[in-house]
Design a protein around this motif. Structure first.
Motif, PDB file in Angstrom:
ATOM      1  N   TYR A  13       0.792  -1.230   0.000  1.00 25.90           N
ATOM      2  CA  TYR A  13       0.000   0.000   0.000  1.00 25.90           C
ATOM      3  C   TYR A  13       0.825   1.281   0.000  1.00 25.90           C
ATOM      4  O   TYR A  13       0.354   2.322  -0.451  1.00 25.90           O
ATOM      5  CB  TYR A  13      -0.918   0.037   1.233  1.00 25.90           C
ATOM      6  N   MET A  63      -7.005  -9.631  -9.292  1.00 22.38           N
ATOM      7  CA  MET A  63      -7.757  -8.383  -9.414  1.00 22.38           C
ATOM      8  C   MET A  63      -8.501  -8.306 -10.740  1.00 22.38           C
ATOM      9  O   MET A  63      -9.565  -7.689 -10.842  1.00 22.38           O
ATOM     10  CB  MET A  63      -6.817  -7.191  -9.248  1.00 22.38           C
ATOM     11  N   ALA A  77     -11.401  -9.448  -7.676  1.00 22.40           N
ATOM     12  CA  ALA A  77     -11.067  -9.441  -6.254  1.00 22.40           C
ATOM     13  C   ALA A  77     -10.583  -8.062  -5.832  1.00 22.40           C
ATOM     14  O   ALA A  77      -9.932  -7.356  -6.606  1.00 22.40           O
ATOM     15  CB  ALA A  77      -9.990 -10.482  -5.960  1.00 22.40           C
ATOM     16  N   THR A  78     -10.921  -7.676  -4.625  1.00 24.17           N
ATOM     17  CA  THR A  78     -10.433  -6.403  -4.090  1.00 24.17           C
ATOM     18  C   THR A  78      -8.960  -6.522  -3.722  1.00 24.17           C
ATOM     19  O   THR A  78      -8.396  -7.623  -3.677  1.00 24.17           O
ATOM     20  CB  THR A  78     -11.236  -5.994  -2.849  1.00 24.17           C
ATOM     21  N   LYS A  79      -8.362  -5.383  -3.449  1.00 22.31           N
ATOM     22  CA  LYS A  79      -6.951  -5.375  -3.065  1.00 22.31           C
ATOM     23  C   LYS A  79      -6.722  -6.199  -1.806  1.00 22.31           C
ATOM     24  O   LYS A  79      -5.804  -7.031  -1.747  1.00 22.31           O
ATOM     25  CB  LYS A  79      -6.499  -3.932  -2.827  1.00 22.31           C
ATOM     26  N   ARG A 108      -8.619  -8.568  -0.518  1.00 26.33           N
ATOM     27  CA  ARG A 108      -8.885  -9.991  -0.742  1.00 26.33           C
ATOM     28  C   ARG A 108      -7.750 -10.636  -1.528  1.00 26.33           C
ATOM     29  O   ARG A 108      -7.381 -11.786  -1.266  1.00 26.33           O
ATOM     30  CB  ARG A 108     -10.203 -10.155  -1.487  1.00 26.33           C
ATOM     31  N   THR A 109      -7.186  -9.898  -2.468  1.00 24.30           N
ATOM     32  CA  THR A 109      -6.050 -10.415  -3.227  1.00 24.30           C
ATOM     33  C   THR A 109      -4.872 -10.707  -2.316  1.00 24.30           C
ATOM     34  O   THR A 109      -4.213 -11.746  -2.432  1.00 24.30           O
ATOM     35  CB  THR A 109      -5.633  -9.400  -4.309  1.00 24.30           C
TER      36      THR A 109
END
Length: 284
Positions: A97, A173, A177-179, A181-182
């Motif tokens: 992030y 992604m 899939a969200t960040k 969840r990935t």
């Protein structure tokens, strides 16, 4: 002229190779000397009483360090519960992030924290935890060791997560899939062997620390009453027994040193086996 340069390079390479071999032999020799010395002095004092009985009063033969073995386990468990989650999530943030500026600052702070002497960690924990509570405790010892575990957990997590190929992230992604969840369903499983081995090596690093525990956990000749009371640990018992005048206490210190070193070696070997058999090593 060219032949002279080539001959000089070969000579330098031969000298460097010889020095490397000598240094390798010296390192291995030092390790086996330490292991052998502890084995000779420690095994002869190691018996079932060491793991099942409490220490005897000074001047009385026999006894063991059952309270210190259990105490070390409790303090290390508490340290892991404090240091590993904080370091792990900070490492996830750095790997997945963070921006350049804040990431540089955070890494710099982590490296500084990793370089702080352990005795300073003990003094800080004493001032922050022991003095307000007005007594030594396993909690204070766990906090001191937990803080020491944070920087290694951060760097280990970041490095192993970054080693996961970006194609796995992009594929997950692309499927919607969200960040988050990935990260937790794709990236972490791919790096789980490295993360596990890193945390085990982190635990092995702090297992033998003595200085922070002298300022926090202090010690106890009996069974500890919970996490808010002084507690016996193997490193502190080794220190106390090693400086004592009685020979029987010296023998107990050798036995405790052998047990502690064996524990550290087992953790290290287990960590190496995990990372050697992990999917990341197979891909390479």
């Amino acid at each position: 002229m060219t032949m002279e340069i080539s001959g000089s390079r070969k000579l330098v390479n031969a000298v460097m190779l010889s020095l490397s071999g000598v240094c390798t032999i010296l390192v291995i020799g030092v390790l086996f000397f330490i292991l052998g010395y502890l084995l000779i002095h420690g095994v002869k004092s190691l018996n079932l009483d060491f793991f099942t009985k409490l220490p005897k009063p000074s001047g009385e033969a026999g006894g063991g360090m059952a309270n210190a073995v259990a105490g070390s386990g409790k303090v290390l468990l508490l340290a892991s519960l404090i240091g590993v989650p904080i370091g792990f999530f900070a490492g996830v943030y750095l790997a997945e992030y963070s921006g350049k500026t804040f990431a540089f600052l955070l890494r710099y702070v982590v490296d500084l924290l990793n370089g702080v002497p352990s005795i300073v960690m003990g003094i800080v924990a004493y001032a922050v935890v022991v003095k307000p509570l007005k007594h030594f405790s396993a909690l204070a010892g766990g906090i001191a060791l937990g803080i020491m575990m944070i920087p290694i957990a951060v760097r280990t997590t970041e490095e192993f997560l970054r080693a996961v190929p970006n194609s796995l992230r992009e594929g997950a992604m692309a499927l919607g899939a969200t960040k988050a969840r990935t990260i937790f369903t794709v990236v972490m499983p791919a790096a789980i062997s490295g993360l596990t081995s890193g945390m085990l090596l982190n635990l092995a690093r702090v297992a033998g620390e003595t200085a922070p525990l002298l300022f926090t956990a202090l010690g106890n000749m009996f069974w500890s009453k919970g996490y808010l009371a002084p507690i016996a640990t193997l490193p502190v018992m080794i220190y106390n027994y090693a400086i004592a005048p009685e020979d029987d206490l010296h023998q107990q210190a050798w036995a405790a040193g052998f047990v502690l070193l064996t524990l550290v070696l087992v953790i290290n070997v287990t960590a190496r086996m995990i990372i050697a058999r992990g999917p990341a090593s197979q891909r390479r």
